[in-house]
Design a protein around this motif. Structure first.
Motif, PDB file in Angstrom:
ATOM      1  N   HIS A 165      25.932  29.519  14.571  1.00  0.00           N
ATOM      2  CA  HIS A 165      27.730  29.260  14.037  1.00  0.00           C
ATOM      3  C   HIS A 165      27.540  30.454  14.623  1.00  0.00           C
ATOM      4  O   HIS A 165      27.712  31.646  13.966  1.00  0.00           O
ATOM      5  CB  HIS A 165      28.308  28.649  13.278  1.00  0.00           C
ATOM      6  CG  HIS A 165      29.955  28.997  13.228  1.00  0.00           C
ATOM      7  ND1 HIS A 165      30.680  28.417  12.742  1.00  0.00           N
ATOM      8  CD2 HIS A 165      30.557  30.404  13.764  1.00  0.00           C
ATOM      9  CE1 HIS A 165      31.887  28.377  13.338  1.00  0.00           C
ATOM     10  NE2 HIS A 165      31.952  29.695  12.886  1.00  0.00           N
ATOM     11  N   HIS A 202      36.471  27.988  13.315  1.00  0.00           N
ATOM     12  CA  HIS A 202      37.319  27.721  14.848  1.00  0.00           C
ATOM     13  C   HIS A 202      38.515  27.497  15.268  1.00  0.00           C
ATOM     14  O   HIS A 202      38.586  26.601  16.378  1.00  0.00           O
ATOM     15  CB  HIS A 202      35.937  26.088  15.239  1.00  0.00           C
ATOM     16  CG  HIS A 202      34.593  25.809  15.460  1.00  0.00           C
ATOM     17  ND1 HIS A 202      34.106  26.533  16.357  1.00  0.00           N
ATOM     18  CD2 HIS A 202      34.456  26.311  13.910  1.00  0.00           C
ATOM     19  CE1 HIS A 202      33.028  25.792  15.937  1.00  0.00           C
ATOM     20  NE2 HIS A 202      32.323  26.273  14.512  1.00  0.00           N
ATOM     21  N   HIS A 240      22.312  23.335  13.793  1.00  0.00           N
ATOM     22  CA  HIS A 240      22.996  24.361  15.537  1.00  0.00           C
ATOM     23  C   HIS A 240      23.086  25.902  14.434  1.00  0.00           C
ATOM     24  O   HIS A 240      23.283  25.764  12.938  1.00  0.00           O
ATOM     25  CB  HIS A 240      24.485  23.360  15.806  1.00  0.00           C
ATOM     26  CG  HIS A 240      25.527  23.393  14.365  1.00  0.00           C
ATOM     27  ND1 HIS A 240      25.443  23.100  14.057  1.00  0.00           N
ATOM     28  CD2 HIS A 240      26.507  24.830  13.807  1.00  0.00           C
ATOM     29  CE1 HIS A 240      26.737  23.364  13.053  1.00  0.00           C
ATOM     30  NE2 HIS A 240      27.222  24.451  13.159  1.00  0.00           N
ATOM     31  N   HIS A 279      24.356  23.584   9.042  1.00  0.00           N
ATOM     32  CA  HIS A 279      24.129  24.612   9.985  1.00  0.00           C
ATOM     33  C   HIS A 279      21.998  25.152  10.388  1.00  0.00           C
ATOM     34  O   HIS A 279      21.794  26.097  10.841  1.00  0.00           O
ATOM     35  CB  HIS A 279      24.227  26.363   9.695  1.00  0.00           C
ATOM     36  CG  HIS A 279      25.871  26.701   9.497  1.00  0.00           C
ATOM     37  ND1 HIS A 279      26.446  25.742   8.612  1.00  0.00           N
ATOM     38  CD2 HIS A 279      26.581  26.943  10.802  1.00  0.00           C
ATOM     39  CE1 HIS A 279      27.796  26.075   9.279  1.00  0.00           C
ATOM     40  NE2 HIS A 279      27.860  26.891  10.519  1.00  0.00           N
ATOM     41  N   ASP A 323      29.396  27.408  17.768  1.00  0.00           N
ATOM     42  CA  ASP A 323      28.423  26.399  17.602  1.00  0.00           C
ATOM     43  C   ASP A 323      27.327  26.295  18.984  1.00  0.00           C
ATOM     44  O   ASP A 323      27.773  25.962  20.360  1.00  0.00           O
ATOM     45  CB  ASP A 323      28.825  25.020  17.340  1.00  0.00           C
ATOM     46  CG  ASP A 323      29.377  25.026  15.861  1.00  0.00           C
ATOM     47  OD1 ASP A 323      29.193  26.269  15.292  1.00  0.00           O
ATOM     48  OD2 ASP A 323      29.930  24.431  15.830  1.00  0.00           O
ATOM     49  N   HIS A 376      35.476  20.802  12.263  1.00  0.00           N
ATOM     50  CA  HIS A 376      35.297  22.139  10.940  1.00  0.00           C
ATOM     51  C   HIS A 376      36.684  22.879  10.980  1.00  0.00           C
ATOM     52  O   HIS A 376      37.458  22.714  10.743  1.00  0.00           O
ATOM     53  CB  HIS A 376      35.642  23.050  12.143  1.00  0.00           C
ATOM     54  CG  HIS A 376      34.662  22.933  13.249  1.00  0.00           C
ATOM     55  ND1 HIS A 376      32.993  22.632  13.167  1.00  0.00           N
ATOM     56  CD2 HIS A 376      34.281  22.092  14.756  1.00  0.00           C
ATOM     57  CE1 HIS A 376      32.482  22.847  14.347  1.00  0.00           C
ATOM     58  NE2 HIS A 376      33.320  21.733  14.867  1.00  0.00           N
TER      59      HIS A 376
HETATM   60 ZN    ZN Z   1      30.735  26.141  13.527  1.00  0.00          ZN
END
Ligand code: ZN
Length: 317
Positions: A239, A140, A237, A234, A147, A137
């Motif tokens: 975010h 974060h 996952h 993405h 995530d 990342h």
């Molecule tokens: Zn993320």
């Protein structure tokens, strides 16, 4: 360092950063400094923060921006809870502001009520003291980005080893234009609940997922889509980015806001379609264009690039 080597290894970008110094004078400065023995590479902030195994013993507070900051007093997301499991434990990134830990528990309780979902698999949050990371990342960094895996947990009894080895699932087709068969109504329901939570600033997800939710959402229930932001990647996952907590005066609210970005709308428009059209098939360029300026990379930051309070966070007990 020999003069020839010094000249050859100074990249052009340095000259852009320190406008006013000629290339020749910079080489002189560099060589003088090298001769005096005073050229010491400053340690990268991601190495310093990555080396901290525990949080600072302070009250919780987020400092700086999501992609250039740190956080004091972070708390751990328990590795396994009634409705979640933290994944990839070896990374030691299951640390967040208490608001983030509460949010994970809240959203995972909702997920656990969906058919086929035992809860949520949670990916990276932050390092124990936040800050830039040695891998992965750009953001974060302040304990407020989380995530969540797209893979529906069938059970929450994965071993530590399994949490290192299993993979999530992609909800995007290989051609990147639509959702894959892995996408379900439950994904949409969980993302809707995730976005409607007042603690949330915005959520990043692959564009086909937003397109699908723009199609399936009812006319009367679309406002939450404003917080769902399409982005590259993405697809394994999503975010979630939380708002600055009230206890964190040093936390910088992100601009432009989602309302500004979507001009007060829900973003189910041509800016979303761009991601599955021109983004994938860029129109032919007829005029020469300047290359975009090099974007800052969090892995290059030294401590002087971060807010001053991050030195305190780093050195605190
Ligand atoms: Zn993320």
């Amino acid at each position: 360092m020999t003069p020839a080597l010094a000249k050859a290894t100074i990249p052009t970008t340095i000259f852009e950063m320190i406008g006013g110094l000629s290339r020749a004078s910079l080489v002189c400065v560099t060589l003088l400094a090298a001769t005096a023995g005073s050229v010491v590479a400053e340690p990268k902030a991601n190495r310093l923060f990555g080396a901290k195994a525990t949080p600072s013993q302070e009250r919780p507070h987020a400092i700086g921006t999501y992609a250039k900051g740190c956080a004091g007093g972070l708390v751990a997301l328990p590795e396994t809870g009634p409705t979640w499991q933290a994944m990839r434990l070896s990374r030691n990134r299951n640390w967040g502001h208490p608001d983030a830990i509460d949010y994970v528990q809240r959203l995972s309780r909702f997920a656990a009520r969906q058919p086929g979902w035992a809860g949520l698999y949670v990916g990276d949050i932050s390092q124990p003291r936040g800050g830039p990371m040695v891998s992965g990342h750009q953001s974060h960094q302040i304990g407020l980005d989380i995530d969540f895996w797209m893979l529906p947990p069938r059970a929450l009894n994965l071993s530590r080893a399994q949490r290192e080895s299993i993979s999530s699932v992609s909800v995007r087709s290989n051609d990147q234009r639509r959702v894959s068969p892995a996408w379900t109504a439950q994904h949409a329901a969980i993302l809707r609940a995730a976005a409607r939570d007042p603690a949330v600033d915005r959520i990043f997800v692959t564009a086909p997922a937003k397109l699908e939710m723009c199609r399936s959402a009812t006319r009367a229930d679309r406002d939450w889509l404003q917080k769902i932001r399409p982005i590259f990647g993405h697809n394994f996952h999503f975010h979630v980015r939380l708002k600055c907590p009230s206890d964190s005066s040093g936390c910088v609210t992100q601009t432009p806001t989602v309302a500004e970005l979507s001009k007060g709308g829900n973003g189910c428009d041509s800016t979303l379609l761009w991601w599955v059209t021109d983004y994938l098939d860029p129109p032919a360029v007829t005029e020469p264009v300047d290359p975009p300026p090099r974007r800052p990379n969090a892995r290059d930051y030294v401590m002087a690039d971060l807010p001053a309070q991050c030195r305190t966070v780093l050195s605190a007990r």
